[in-house]
Scaffold this active site. Sequence first.
Site, PDB file in Angstrom:
ATOM      1  N   ARG A  45       0.484  -0.996  -0.022  1.00  0.00           N
ATOM      2  CA  ARG A  45       0.130   0.064   0.047  1.00  0.00           C
ATOM      3  C   ARG A  45       0.665   1.163   0.045  1.00  0.00           C
ATOM      4  O   ARG A  45       0.047   1.790  -0.143  1.00  0.00           O
ATOM      5  CB  ARG A  45      -0.896  -0.110   1.041  1.00  0.00           C
ATOM      6  CG  ARG A  45      -0.187  -0.409   2.823  1.00  0.00           C
ATOM      7  CD  ARG A  45      -1.264  -0.144   3.982  1.00  0.00           C
ATOM      8  NE  ARG A  45      -0.505  -0.031   5.399  1.00  0.00           N
ATOM      9  CZ  ARG A  45      -1.145  -1.192   6.069  1.00  0.00           C
ATOM     10  NH1 ARG A  45      -2.351  -0.807   6.186  1.00  0.00           N
ATOM     11  NH2 ARG A  45      -0.640  -0.657   7.061  1.00  0.00           N
ATOM     12  N   ASN A  83       8.644  -7.057   4.837  1.00  0.00           N
ATOM     13  CA  ASN A  83       9.929  -6.945   5.889  1.00  0.00           C
ATOM     14  C   ASN A  83      10.209  -7.543   7.672  1.00  0.00           C
ATOM     15  O   ASN A  83      10.392  -6.617   7.658  1.00  0.00           O
ATOM     16  CB  ASN A  83       9.553  -4.964   5.226  1.00  0.00           C
ATOM     17  CG  ASN A  83      10.896  -4.061   6.026  1.00  0.00           C
ATOM     18  OD1 ASN A  83      12.154  -5.025   5.803  1.00  0.00           O
ATOM     19  ND2 ASN A  83      10.428  -3.360   6.794  1.00  0.00           N
ATOM     20  N   ARG A  84       9.303  -8.223   6.909  1.00  0.00           N
ATOM     21  CA  ARG A  84       9.681  -9.023   8.840  1.00  0.00           C
ATOM     22  C   ARG A  84      10.087 -10.012   8.517  1.00  0.00           C
ATOM     23  O   ARG A  84      10.276 -11.477   8.983  1.00  0.00           O
ATOM     24  CB  ARG A  84       8.063  -9.285   9.587  1.00  0.00           C
ATOM     25  CG  ARG A  84       7.731  -8.334   9.470  1.00  0.00           C
ATOM     26  CD  ARG A  84       8.598  -7.548  10.854  1.00  0.00           C
ATOM     27  NE  ARG A  84       7.986  -6.332  11.307  1.00  0.00           N
ATOM     28  CZ  ARG A  84       8.044  -5.089  10.868  1.00  0.00           C
ATOM     29  NH1 ARG A  84       8.541  -4.231   9.485  1.00  0.00           N
ATOM     30  NH2 ARG A  84       7.704  -3.666  11.046  1.00  0.00           N
ATOM     31  N   HIS A 125       9.915   3.351   2.148  1.00  0.00           N
ATOM     32  CA  HIS A 125       8.495   3.214   2.251  1.00  0.00           C
ATOM     33  C   HIS A 125       8.198   4.628   3.418  1.00  0.00           C
ATOM     34  O   HIS A 125       8.841   5.398   2.773  1.00  0.00           O
ATOM     35  CB  HIS A 125       8.744   2.658   4.324  1.00  0.00           C
ATOM     36  CG  HIS A 125       9.173   0.922   4.578  1.00  0.00           C
ATOM     37  ND1 HIS A 125       8.206   0.104   4.213  1.00  0.00           N
ATOM     38  CD2 HIS A 125      10.520   0.688   3.690  1.00  0.00           C
ATOM     39  CE1 HIS A 125       8.980  -0.932   3.934  1.00  0.00           C
ATOM     40  NE2 HIS A 125      10.327  -0.433   4.134  1.00  0.00           N
ATOM     41  N   GLU A 178      11.335   6.586   5.092  1.00  0.00           N
ATOM     42  CA  GLU A 178       9.947   6.116   5.420  1.00  0.00           C
ATOM     43  C   GLU A 178       9.820   8.100   4.961  1.00  0.00           C
ATOM     44  O   GLU A 178      10.324   9.117   5.295  1.00  0.00           O
ATOM     45  CB  GLU A 178       9.469   6.955   6.914  1.00  0.00           C
ATOM     46  CG  GLU A 178       9.917   5.254   7.593  1.00  0.00           C
ATOM     47  CD  GLU A 178       9.476   4.443   7.519  1.00  0.00           C
ATOM     48  OE1 GLU A 178       7.925   4.921   6.638  1.00  0.00           O
ATOM     49  OE2 GLU A 178       8.991   2.847   8.007  1.00  0.00           O
TER      50      GLU A 178
HETATM   51 ZN   LIG Z   1       6.773   0.129   4.895  1.00  0.00          ZN
END
Ligand SMILES: [Zn+2]
Length: 777
Positions: free
Chosen positions: A193, A265-266, A317, A391
């Site tokens: 998203r 991303n985990r 991100h 970010e």
């Molecule tokens: Zn992200």
Amino acid sequence: MMPKLRLAIVYLAIAACLPATRTAVRADAAPGARAEQVRYDGHALGRILIRDRDDLEFVLQHTTDHWGERLGLGPQDFRLPPGAVEKLEAAGLTLKILHPDIQILIDAERDQLARAGAGFYDAYRTLNEINARLDHLAALDPDRVSLFSIGNSVQGRPIRGVRIEGPIPGAGGGGGSAITRPALLIAGCQHAREWVSAMAPLYVAEQIVAGDGLDERITTLLDNVEIIVIPVVNPDGYLYSWTTDRLWRKNRKLISFPHFGVDLNRNWSVAWGGEGSSGLISSELYRGAIPFSEPCSRHVRDFILDNPHIRAAYDVHNYSQLVLGAWGHTVSEPADRDVTFPLAEQIAEAMTDVDDAEHSAGHGGFQLGLASGIMTDWVSHVAKAHAWTLELRDTGETGFLLPPEQIIPAGEETLAATLVLGERLMTPLEFLVIEGPPDFTPADEPAMVRMKPVRMGALPGAAPPVLHTRIGAAGEFSSAPMTPLGDGVYEGELPAAPCGAVIHYYFEMTTAEGATAIGPGEGAETPHETTAREVHTVFMDDFSTDTGWSPAAPDDDATAGLWERINPLGTDAQPSDCHSPPFCYITGQAVQGQPASASSVRGGKTTLTSPRLDATAAPGEAWISYRRWYSNNMGGATFTQSMLIEISNDDGETWTLLEAARDNRQEWLLRRWRIADFVEPTDALRIRFIARDHSEMDMAVVEAGVDDVRLEFAACPGGPIGDLNGDGVVNAQDLAILLGSWGPCPDPEEPCPADVNGDGVVNAQDLGIVLGSWGAP
Ligand SMILES: [Zn+2]
């Protein structure tokens, strides 16, 4: 147990028993199929102040959709389904509605997409459009740009990217690079998203290609560094966020119907399964069954391992406007933090400078709680390359639904970040002098210098670095290999020099790739400089006795964690030993069996003031030094506070700032200042340490300590070195005397003033010393 660990456990426990909150059944979209769109009518975007685990527990009973990369204490954004706002407000939570209806934002974005203008970056683009744009870019400039695919997603879609490289000097037509440049990898859209995280890297690729040969910075960068861009690491999730669920985050692996998706991303192996990830298949933070279970993360991993010249990476991100460095999975600071933290600040500053949209640097684990199994930690730890999570915009006004008119600004900000980091990669290694280059060394004695080579565009080689030194400002350098001390630190010796002489030194090391690295700067042309001095300590306080310090000021308002002279018990945030045991000043003794927050500074400031000191007690330059401890990386509001250290030369009437301590090092740091650089030295000198917690609702855990305070004088009793005629200044007359006495001293029994270093001959070394103190009064 630390508070964050508890939070993570609570989160997992609560998430397990929650019903699905989305209002439509998800259909996995086959390409071309018309899927029902998930709607979020009446879902608000809210920012809630999480004060403790009870707050979080309560919030998670009403939503599982946390918006942000790290769930922790402090202000946190959530998607709030209809009815949740009223319940949270009724429970007394501090809540701000960032947007009342997320569906309105989604609809506005759809309208805008339907009437998208001519410019590619005027709108978000579909996966097909992004891929076509990569083809277009390669076709535009086939000499600079090459296309590649790193493998297919779980649903069989290729993960595509471009390499952008400047011309290879001396390369023939037959291909094959004559040189290997360091590379910077920019990867976007692990999270579906986060659409701008795909558009911004693509924008950077285009600007780099367009700017080559026209823009000086870009041209220089491309001559030295390869740029690699993979705009969409998660193509299946990205497509699904277009066709079916705009707020989809994970990939599209079918786990167990109706549960889809692993949080890519985990899914990385470093600290996989740790805090800030989930083992529950329904969770937005589901980490997968094993590390690298997902083709998308696996292919990126293999691509990096296959390209060891990738020396840095951005994992892009949105949102929050942050530059987050390693580590994400722990509050510990990485070994190379003295290089990476200032660099992250520089990156954030460059991003802010583009359009005044403030970006800040932080530690992954500090700023927003923890995240485990993330790409940034893997790249830092396994690939031994520098990595940051970027970010991008915004700060929550629209969350993931960033209006398309902000694509280009976000792209420009990512480009600024790319230039700053790329330019640093042009230096193969940086040489970090431990505790800073010394300002002075003891006269007539060798001094040790400790240095750590830090990877940048290359990795350090196995052979120890060489320390080049000389006494004086001119002449040849002497060279000796340095001694390894472990942990990548080396030690070398600076030569004994007569009082007043300058010492120059620089480092040289062979990289793992076989290239030669020197530093600082150009090495011999821009060496470190220190001056030999006789040092007299007139005041030294290790706090073994009470010498008259005042642990409180009249306007102090802290309610807990006040300065005390103690033998500390220690907490997660506080030392268990003074630098010189047993006693030092600490902001409050630990409460046994209680967490760090129980003894933290609370409610305001607490001030520790020295007794009156005489900074004119001896001839020469007066220096003040101390060891300090500082911690604000535990609990909430991490990295938000600072300790002010101030100096007064009028017995405390007025104060001048020496430094604002912010580093969370879990060690006693030495700081030394030349008093005259701040205030005129007088006999009414005082120093004070102000620890404080001004965080919202006292969220911060602040601990500070002070030990080993010294007042020292550095001087050369005989006057300036090189003052051969004794007139008090080093000038052309002294130079004439030196040149007139050139060669061996005539009689060892007779004075030979021009033989400044006393080796029996007047030569270039003496000349270097005289030139080094030129003009000295
Ligand atoms: Zn992200």
